[in-house]
Design an enzyme around this catalytic site. Structure first.
Site, PDB file in Angstrom:
ATOM      1  N   TRP A 158       2.881  -3.832   3.038  1.00 13.59           N
ATOM      2  CA  TRP A 158       3.978  -2.878   2.826  1.00 13.59           C
ATOM      3  C   TRP A 158       5.060  -2.973   3.897  1.00 13.59           C
ATOM      4  CZ3 TRP A 158       4.031  -0.386   7.338  1.00 13.59           C
ATOM      5  CH2 TRP A 158       2.818  -0.276   8.042  1.00 13.59           C
ATOM      6  N   ASN A 159       4.815  -3.668   5.008  1.00  9.65           N
ATOM      7  CA  ASN A 159       5.755  -3.524   6.133  1.00  9.65           C
ATOM      8  C   ASN A 159       7.083  -4.247   5.936  1.00  9.65           C
ATOM      9  OD1 ASN A 159       4.488  -5.998   6.512  1.00  9.65           O
ATOM     10  ND2 ASN A 159       4.414  -5.823   8.732  1.00  9.65           N
ATOM     11  N   GLY A 236      -1.509  -9.797   5.399  1.00  7.77           N
ATOM     12  CA  GLY A 236      -2.068  -8.467   5.594  1.00  7.77           C
ATOM     13  C   GLY A 236      -3.006  -8.472   6.777  1.00  7.77           C
ATOM     14  N   SER A 237      -3.942  -7.561   6.766  1.00  5.69           N
ATOM     15  CA  SER A 237      -4.818  -7.411   7.926  1.00  5.69           C
ATOM     16  C   SER A 237      -5.865  -8.530   7.979  1.00  5.69           C
ATOM     17  CB  SER A 237      -5.526  -6.062   7.851  1.00  5.69           C
ATOM     18  OG  SER A 237      -6.281  -5.992   6.660  1.00  5.69           O
ATOM     19  N   GLU A 258      -1.731 -15.077   6.418  1.00  8.38           N
ATOM     20  CA  GLU A 258      -0.854 -14.541   7.469  1.00  8.38           C
ATOM     21  C   GLU A 258      -1.434 -13.190   7.855  1.00  8.38           C
ATOM     22  OE1 GLU A 258       1.605 -16.043   8.911  1.00  8.38           O
ATOM     23  OE2 GLU A 258       2.012 -17.714   7.571  1.00  8.38           O
ATOM     24  N   LEU A 259      -2.162 -13.158   8.977  1.00  9.33           N
ATOM     25  CA  LEU A 259      -2.985 -11.976   9.279  1.00  9.33           C
ATOM     26  C   LEU A 259      -2.456 -11.205  10.493  1.00  9.33           C
ATOM     27  CD1 LEU A 259      -6.394 -13.742   8.564  1.00  9.33           C
ATOM     28  CD2 LEU A 259      -4.890 -12.555   6.970  1.00  9.33           C
ATOM     29  N   ARG A 286      11.372  -3.415  16.608  1.00 12.23           N
ATOM     30  CA  ARG A 286      11.822  -3.884  15.293  1.00 12.23           C
ATOM     31  C   ARG A 286      10.827  -3.373  14.258  1.00 12.23           C
ATOM     32  NH1 ARG A 286      10.348  -9.085  12.981  1.00 12.23           N
ATOM     33  NH2 ARG A 286      11.646  -9.534  11.174  1.00 12.23           N
ATOM     34  N   GLU A 389      -4.507  -3.442  16.804  1.00 11.95           N
ATOM     35  CA  GLU A 389      -3.113  -3.675  16.442  1.00 11.95           C
ATOM     36  C   GLU A 389      -2.474  -2.291  16.300  1.00 11.95           C
ATOM     37  OE1 GLU A 389      -2.754  -5.761  12.722  1.00 11.95           O
ATOM     38  OE2 GLU A 389      -0.880  -6.691  13.345  1.00 11.95           O
ATOM     39  N   SER A 449      11.477 -14.550  14.149  1.00 10.64           N
ATOM     40  CA  SER A 449      11.383 -14.809  12.705  1.00 10.64           C
ATOM     41  C   SER A 449      12.617 -15.550  12.218  1.00 10.64           C
ATOM     42  CB  SER A 449      11.266 -13.488  11.945  1.00 10.64           C
ATOM     43  OG  SER A 449      10.146 -12.791  12.397  1.00 10.64           O
TER      44      SER A 449
HETATM   45  P1  NAP Z   1      -3.838  -4.672   4.300  1.00 11.08           P
HETATM   46  O1  NAP Z   1      -4.479  -3.348   4.270  1.00 11.08           O
HETATM   47  O2  NAP Z   1      -4.666  -5.847   4.644  1.00 11.08           O
HETATM   48  O3  NAP Z   1      -3.195  -4.854   2.855  1.00 11.08           O
HETATM   49  C1  NAP Z   1      -2.442  -5.974   2.528  1.00 11.08           C
HETATM   50  C2  NAP Z   1      -2.499  -6.191   1.037  1.00 11.08           C
HETATM   51  O4  NAP Z   1      -3.846  -6.464   0.658  1.00 11.08           O
HETATM   52  C3  NAP Z   1      -2.058  -5.000   0.211  1.00 11.08           C
HETATM   53  O5  NAP Z   1      -1.373  -5.469  -0.914  1.00 11.08           O
HETATM   54  C4  NAP Z   1      -3.382  -4.363  -0.172  1.00 11.08           C
HETATM   55  O6  NAP Z   1      -3.333  -3.614  -1.341  1.00 11.08           O
HETATM   56  C5  NAP Z   1      -4.220  -5.597  -0.389  1.00 11.08           C
HETATM   57  N1  NAP Z   1      -5.656  -5.355  -0.311  1.00 11.08           N
HETATM   58  C6  NAP Z   1      -6.329  -4.439   0.425  1.00 11.08           C
HETATM   59  N2  NAP Z   1      -7.661  -4.561   0.228  1.00 11.08           N
HETATM   60  C7  NAP Z   1      -7.829  -5.573  -0.653  1.00 11.08           C
HETATM   61  C8  NAP Z   1      -8.965  -6.177  -1.257  1.00 11.08           C
HETATM   62  N3  NAP Z   1     -10.210  -5.774  -0.981  1.00 11.08           N
HETATM   63  N4  NAP Z   1      -8.759  -7.196  -2.109  1.00 11.08           N
HETATM   64  C9  NAP Z   1      -7.531  -7.628  -2.386  1.00 11.08           C
HETATM   65  N5  NAP Z   1      -6.403  -7.099  -1.860  1.00 11.08           N
HETATM   66  C10 NAP Z   1      -6.563  -6.082  -1.001  1.00 11.08           C
HETATM   67  O7  NAP Z   1      -2.604  -4.720   5.274  1.00 11.08           O
HETATM   68  P2  NAP Z   1      -1.376  -3.727   5.354  1.00 11.08           P
HETATM   69  O8  NAP Z   1      -1.840  -2.490   6.010  1.00 11.08           O
HETATM   70  O9  NAP Z   1      -0.691  -3.611   4.035  1.00 11.08           O
HETATM   71  O10 NAP Z   1      -0.384  -4.555   6.299  1.00 11.08           O
HETATM   72  C11 NAP Z   1      -0.509  -4.539   7.657  1.00 11.08           C
HETATM   73  C12 NAP Z   1      -1.221  -5.785   8.143  1.00 11.08           C
HETATM   74  O11 NAP Z   1      -0.528  -6.942   7.697  1.00 11.08           O
HETATM   75  C13 NAP Z   1      -1.233  -5.877   9.654  1.00 11.08           C
HETATM   76  O12 NAP Z   1      -2.496  -6.293  10.094  1.00 11.08           O
HETATM   77  C14 NAP Z   1      -0.190  -6.951   9.935  1.00 11.08           C
HETATM   78  O13 NAP Z   1      -0.371  -7.613  11.151  1.00 11.08           O
HETATM   79  C15 NAP Z   1      -0.363  -7.851   8.779  1.00 11.08           C
HETATM   80  N6  NAP Z   1       0.839  -8.676   8.583  1.00 11.08           N
HETATM   81  C16 NAP Z   1       0.775  -9.997   8.938  1.00 11.08           C
HETATM   82  C17 NAP Z   1       1.905 -10.792   8.802  1.00 11.08           C
HETATM   83  C18 NAP Z   1       1.870 -12.245   9.187  1.00 11.08           C
HETATM   84  O14 NAP Z   1       2.772 -12.965   8.795  1.00 11.08           O
HETATM   85  N7  NAP Z   1       0.878 -12.717   9.931  1.00 11.08           N
HETATM   86  C19 NAP Z   1       3.087 -10.249   8.312  1.00 11.08           C
HETATM   87  C20 NAP Z   1       3.113  -8.899   7.965  1.00 11.08           C
HETATM   88  C21 NAP Z   1       1.970  -8.125   8.105  1.00 11.08           C
HETATM   89  P3  NAP Z   1      -3.179  -1.999  -1.261  1.00 11.08           P
HETATM   90  O15 NAP Z   1      -1.811  -1.757  -0.809  1.00 11.08           O
HETATM   91  O16 NAP Z   1      -3.434  -1.532  -2.640  1.00 11.08           O
HETATM   92  O17 NAP Z   1      -4.205  -1.533  -0.267  1.00 11.08           O
END
Ligand code: NAP
Length: 486
Positions: A158-159, A236-237, A258-259, A286, A389, A449
């Protein structure tokens, strides 16, 4: 000002599957909130497994024709998307702010950043090449042929509701792949708008499918279990990334991950402090600190610790907090109540262990998920603030006295996404570049970025790269042909 929701008509707040905009098979919907008010701004379709598989039918059905579409034509469709995004920047930015909470200036920056992936990969689409060479022993020739990997499943956070999808969809389409994107449930609207914009730009049905759902686990599992899916790209995470990597193993999928991050920002005593302060403000604040590359730990060399801390705290304290759509706001709402609670707990844990809060540290009363810019000093090494984090506007400052000491501390994490170093000493900068276990590094810069640079992490921050030439390679397989020629 008009309602930001006007940009996405009600018929497009539904699933984008093939050439249709349609409700979930069950008819279910879920609510999307403005995190600054807690109010519902829209209802979107809540897809189930059948809907996910219907999207895969479309992505798989469109695959051969899209792969055979001339690269120049694919490139032109990406350019048309770039133009539409930049031309409509303001209305897209307002929607991003409404569903995600970031200040409007940051949302505009995200539109520019996201759009740039389409321009960059429009240029890459026509530069996909193989090789031809003579086998070293003679007798035959070696030909390599790049081919699109096939239908891709994308799961995004979502970020950055636009950019995290853009940097997957643009290279995939450039390489000739079709896509299904599952955006975060908290910010599905921007991705639906992108799909609508790409439809208007002329991207054929089935190439860009979007499935919104509150049941990510079951829908994504079903997609990964289907042998027609050939690639998973997830942002995501780290926690969810590990789960998806295990699921992707069953069909031996290509994966890009990308975690999470835990970036150290290092300010050396020889740094230009004005540059370091500007860099630290950007790297920390940011996107309200809700960024994987946010400075999570700020290490300052002892001789400049006092001055840096005082000036940084002053700048953090001067930021204004409010609804992202209001004028003059620097810091918008965090994504949800759980996020605010997590940050409160991290700060409380640090204080319990002896840290001091210099600025901020108190959540305001009233609606919305706000937390003020906060600076915490004297943070002991065992504080959770330094390991988790933070994903918010909190900056822990820690002093250091030698490069070896700070390198060891900076690397003492499972993450390895990015680091930042501020120094005027070239040799020192190079030693940090070689010594920091990260995929990326900002040297005298807080913003790294760039769609033309390879973004990604090492260790548990991920696998693969997005953007740059490397970004398209993630969507290409290579067939090697040995051609007999005595
Ligand atoms: P998240 O909880 O891991 O969710 C990311 C995505 O995964 C969402 O679309 C979520 O859906 C989905 N998801 C959650 N559980 C799942 C499952 N069991 N199976 C399949 N999909 C699932 O992360 P977030 O809170 O949205 O984002 C923050 C994280 O993203 C942070 O850790 C950040 O560092 C990381 N991030 C990394 C990068 C990079 O480039 N390395 C860039 C941006 C963000 P729902 O929304 O329905 O839960």
């Amino acid at each position: 000002m008009s309602d930001p929701m006007n940009v996405l008509a009600p018929e497009h707040r539904r699933l984008r599957i093939g050439d249709a905009w349609r409700d979930a098979a069950s008819g279910a919907t879920f609510a999307v909130e403005d995190p600054a008010t807690g109010k519902t701004i829209a209802e979107v379709a809540d897809a189930g497994i059948a809907d996910g598989l219907a999207a895969l039918d479309m992505a798989s059905g469109a695959m051969a024709q899209w792969a055979a579409t001339p690269p120049r034509k694919r490139s032109e469709l990406l350019t048309a998307t770039y133009r539409a995004l930049t031309g409509r920047s303001e209305e897209i930015a307002r929607l991003i702010t409404l569903e995600m909470g970031k200040p409007l200036a940051e949302a505009r920056a995200e539109v520019a950043y996201g759009a740039e992936f389409f321009r960059w990969f429009a240029e890459e689409a026509v530069r996909v090449e193989g090789r031809y060479s003579i086998a070293p022993a003679g007798g035959y020739r070696i030909l390599t042929v790049p081919k699109p990997v096939g239908p891709c499943v994308f799961v995004t956070p979502w970020n950055f509701p636009l950019a995290m999808g853009a940097r997957k969809i643009a290279p995939a389409l450039a390489a000739g792949c079709t896509t299904i994107t599952k955006p975060a449930a908290q910010t599905p609207l921007t991705m639906l708008l992108l799909a609508r914009i790409m439809e208007e730009a002329g991207v054929p049905p089935g190439v860009v499918n979007v499935v919104t759902t509150k049941r990510a686990g079951e829908v994504v599992s079903a997609l990964l279990a289907d042998s027609r899916t050939r690639k998973l790209s997830f942002t995501g995470s780290t926690e969810v990334g590990r789960v998806l990597l295990r699921q992707a193993a069953d069909n031996v999928l290509r994966t890009s991950m990308e975690l999470g991050g835990n970036a150290a920002l290092i300010v050396c005593a020889d740094a230009d402090l004005d540059v370091a302060l500007d860099g630290a403000m950007v790297a920390k604040m940011r996107n309200i600190g809700e960024s994987c590359i946010a400075a999570n730990r700020i290490y300052v060399e002892e001789p400049v610790r006092e001055e840096f801390t005082a000036r940084f705290a002053e700048r953090m304290g001067a930021l204004s907090v409010g609804h992202g759509l209001d004028d003059g706001v620097d810091v918008g709402a965090l994504i949800d109540a759980a996020s605010v609670t997590k940050i409160e707990e991290l700060v409380a844990d640090a204080v319990d262990r002896g840290a001091r809060v210099l600025v901020g540290g108190e959540r305001p009363d009233g609606p919305g998920h706000f937390y003020p810019p906060t600076v915490v000093v004297d943070v002991p090494g065992d504080a959770r603030l330094l390991r988790a984090e933070i994903f918010g506007p909190v900056a822990p400052i820690i002093s250091f006295t030698s490069d070896d000491e700070v390198l060891a501390k900076a690397n003492d994490t499972e993450h390895g996404l990015v680091g930042y170093v501020f120094t005027r000493d070239l040799q020192r900068a190079l030693r940090f570049t070689e010594g920091l276990e990260t995929g990326m590094l900002g040297i005298n810069r807080g913003l790294i970025s760039d769609p033309s640079a390879p973004f990604g992490g090492v260790k548990q921050s991920g696998i693969g790269r997005e953007g740059s030439h490397e970004g398209i390679l993630e969507y290409l397989d290579v067939t090697y042909a040995a051609i007999d020629l005595p």
